[in-house]
Design a protein around this motif. Structure first.
Motif, PDB file in Angstrom:
ATOM      1  N   SER A 169      36.420  31.338  37.003  1.00  0.00           N
ATOM      2  CA  SER A 169      37.361  30.224  37.093  1.00  0.00           C
ATOM      3  C   SER A 169      38.792  30.624  36.747  1.00  0.00           C
ATOM      4  CB  SER A 169      36.910  29.086  36.170  1.00  0.00           C
ATOM      5  OG  SER A 169      36.898  29.507  34.822  1.00  0.00           O
ATOM      6  N   GLU A 172      41.774  32.537  40.006  1.00  0.00           N
ATOM      7  CA  GLU A 172      42.780  31.862  40.834  1.00  0.00           C
ATOM      8  C   GLU A 172      44.000  31.452  40.018  1.00  0.00           C
ATOM      9  OE1 GLU A 172      43.189  28.112  43.984  1.00  0.00           O
ATOM     10  OE2 GLU A 172      41.267  28.557  43.028  1.00  0.00           O
ATOM     11  N   GLU A 173      43.791  30.915  38.812  1.00  0.00           N
ATOM     12  CA  GLU A 173      44.934  30.453  38.034  1.00  0.00           C
ATOM     13  C   GLU A 173      45.799  31.608  37.531  1.00  0.00           C
ATOM     14  OE1 GLU A 173      43.670  28.218  34.643  1.00  0.00           O
ATOM     15  OE2 GLU A 173      42.881  29.949  33.560  1.00  0.00           O
ATOM     16  N   TYR A 175      46.213  34.455  39.300  1.00  0.00           N
ATOM     17  CA  TYR A 175      46.573  35.287  40.450  1.00  0.00           C
ATOM     18  C   TYR A 175      48.078  35.526  40.593  1.00  0.00           C
ATOM     19  CZ  TYR A 175      46.960  36.912  45.268  1.00  0.00           C
ATOM     20  OH  TYR A 175      47.273  37.628  46.380  1.00  0.00           O
ATOM     21  N   GLU A 196      33.623  38.077  42.913  1.00  0.00           N
ATOM     22  CA  GLU A 196      34.803  37.261  43.192  1.00  0.00           C
ATOM     23  C   GLU A 196      36.085  38.091  43.163  1.00  0.00           C
ATOM     24  OE1 GLU A 196      34.935  34.087  44.269  1.00  0.00           O
ATOM     25  OE2 GLU A 196      32.763  34.328  44.395  1.00  0.00           O
ATOM     26  N   VAL A 200      39.866  39.156  46.219  1.00  0.00           N
ATOM     27  CA  VAL A 200      41.304  39.027  46.027  1.00  0.00           C
ATOM     28  C   VAL A 200      41.991  40.347  46.368  1.00  0.00           C
ATOM     29  CG1 VAL A 200      41.053  37.265  44.249  1.00  0.00           C
ATOM     30  CG2 VAL A 200      41.180  39.661  43.581  1.00  0.00           C
TER      31      VAL A 200
END
Length: 336
Positions: A169, A172-173, A175, A196, A200
């Protein structure tokens, strides 16, 4: 086997190759990354690669016996180069230095650390905003707000950030505010996280597990690569053994072995490797002579006041002296 596909391969040509691999009793898996398109074939039957190599759409084909096929050195002629932009690269034959505190604590601490790095021409700052701690009552980081504050300061100074991501989780925050995701020793076999991170386009540094083997570290890297991200680095940070004289047992042997087995850059972490401030310097120098492509270590203006890992953290004066010695040892290595 490992098959490199041409960039302009047609769907028909690819399907014919997959069918041919299946006819050899091999299971194939397609892997698409930022840099290439591959088919990984798993099987035991011997075959003549000329039976496949001539097929349209194939750029090259390799027999790789290692379980970690994509990160193996057996197929890649040119070692992986990690390009962070602005002239900052991590690669074989180089010596990338990454320094900073264990934990990001305050804006003042960030500014003082950046000034120290700029003075010593270090372009990558390490630090933690999410901290995996043995005790739930210990300081566990400033979180995403701390990362944003840190990012703003480093961008103004032209410095890159490497920091640990602990769970899916957070990817993404984080990135927009990281240059390198670090996978810590406790998460080396968190396969959901590794999968995951394969999705990226940010580089990933994977630390060796607390009691992990070299093969397990390479397999962890294979997870990320096979999910699509081949901008990877391996980090030797010491392992837990029966020895209690130091925090961990720094496996300097692993640096040479990893260099032989993989095309990925190998980074040494002497701070965690030994866990004793007085011995970080000699261990760091030994790692460079063993062939490390970079060193990541901990430094703080006042280690005795650090929120975490003060016992293994160098003050700025000790850090400056170490930087000078590491560069001299690196020059000596290159002359040998």
């Amino acid at each position: 086997m490992l098959i490199q596909l041409k960039d302009n391969i047609t769907s028909d040509d690819k399907n014919q190759i997959i069918d041919k691999i299946a006819g050899l009793k091999y299971k194939s898996t397609e892997v698409k990354t930022q840099k290439g398109n591959y088919l990984v074939g798993i099987g035991k039957k011997d075959f003549d690669i000329r039976d496949i190599g001539h097929m349209p759409g194939i750029a090259d084909i390799h027999i790789v016996s290692d379980d970690y096929k994509l990160v193996s050195r057996k197929w890649k002629v040119k070692p992986t180069v990690i390009d962070l932009g602005d002239g900052v690269t991590i690669e074989e034959g180089g010596m990338a230095l990454m320094a900073g505190p264990c934990s990001i604590e305050s804006e003042e601490q960030i500014e003082k650390t950046i000034a120290h790095l700029v003075e010593n021409n270090i372009r990558i700052m390490r630090g933690g905003v999410y901290k995996p701690r043995s005790s739930p009552y210990s300081f566990r980081g400033l979180g995403i707000d701390g990362l944003k504050m840190w990012y703003k300061a480093t961008r103004e100074a032209g410095i890159k950030i490497i920091t640990e991501v602990m769970q899916v989780s957070q990817i993404e925050e984080m990135y927009d505010y990281v240059d390198v995701y670090q996978v810590g020793a406790r998460n080396t076999q968190n396969f959901n996280l590794l999968d995951e991170l394969g999705k990226v386009d940010r580089p990933v540094l994977i630390k060796r597990g607390i009691s992990g083997t070299i093969e397990e570290l390479l397999s962890s890297a294979e997870y990320v690569f096979s999910a699509g991200n081949e901008n990877l680095m391996l980090c030797e940070r010491g392992i837990r053994t029966y020895e209690r004289a130091s925090r961990n047992t720094m496996d300097i042997n692993a640096i040479a072995i990893l260099k032989e087995k993989s095309h990925l850059p190998v980074i040494a972490d002497p701070s965690h490797g030994i866990g004793i401030r007085d011995f970080v310097e000699p261990v760091a120098l030994a790692c460079i002579m063993a062939g490390a492509d970079g060193v990541i270590y901990e430094t703080h203006e006042k280690p005795e006041e650090a929120y975490s890992d003060g016992q293994q953290t160098l003050n700025f004066d000790e850090s400056s002296k170490l930087i000078g010695k590491m560069r001299k040892v690196f020059e000596l290595r290159e002359e040998m």
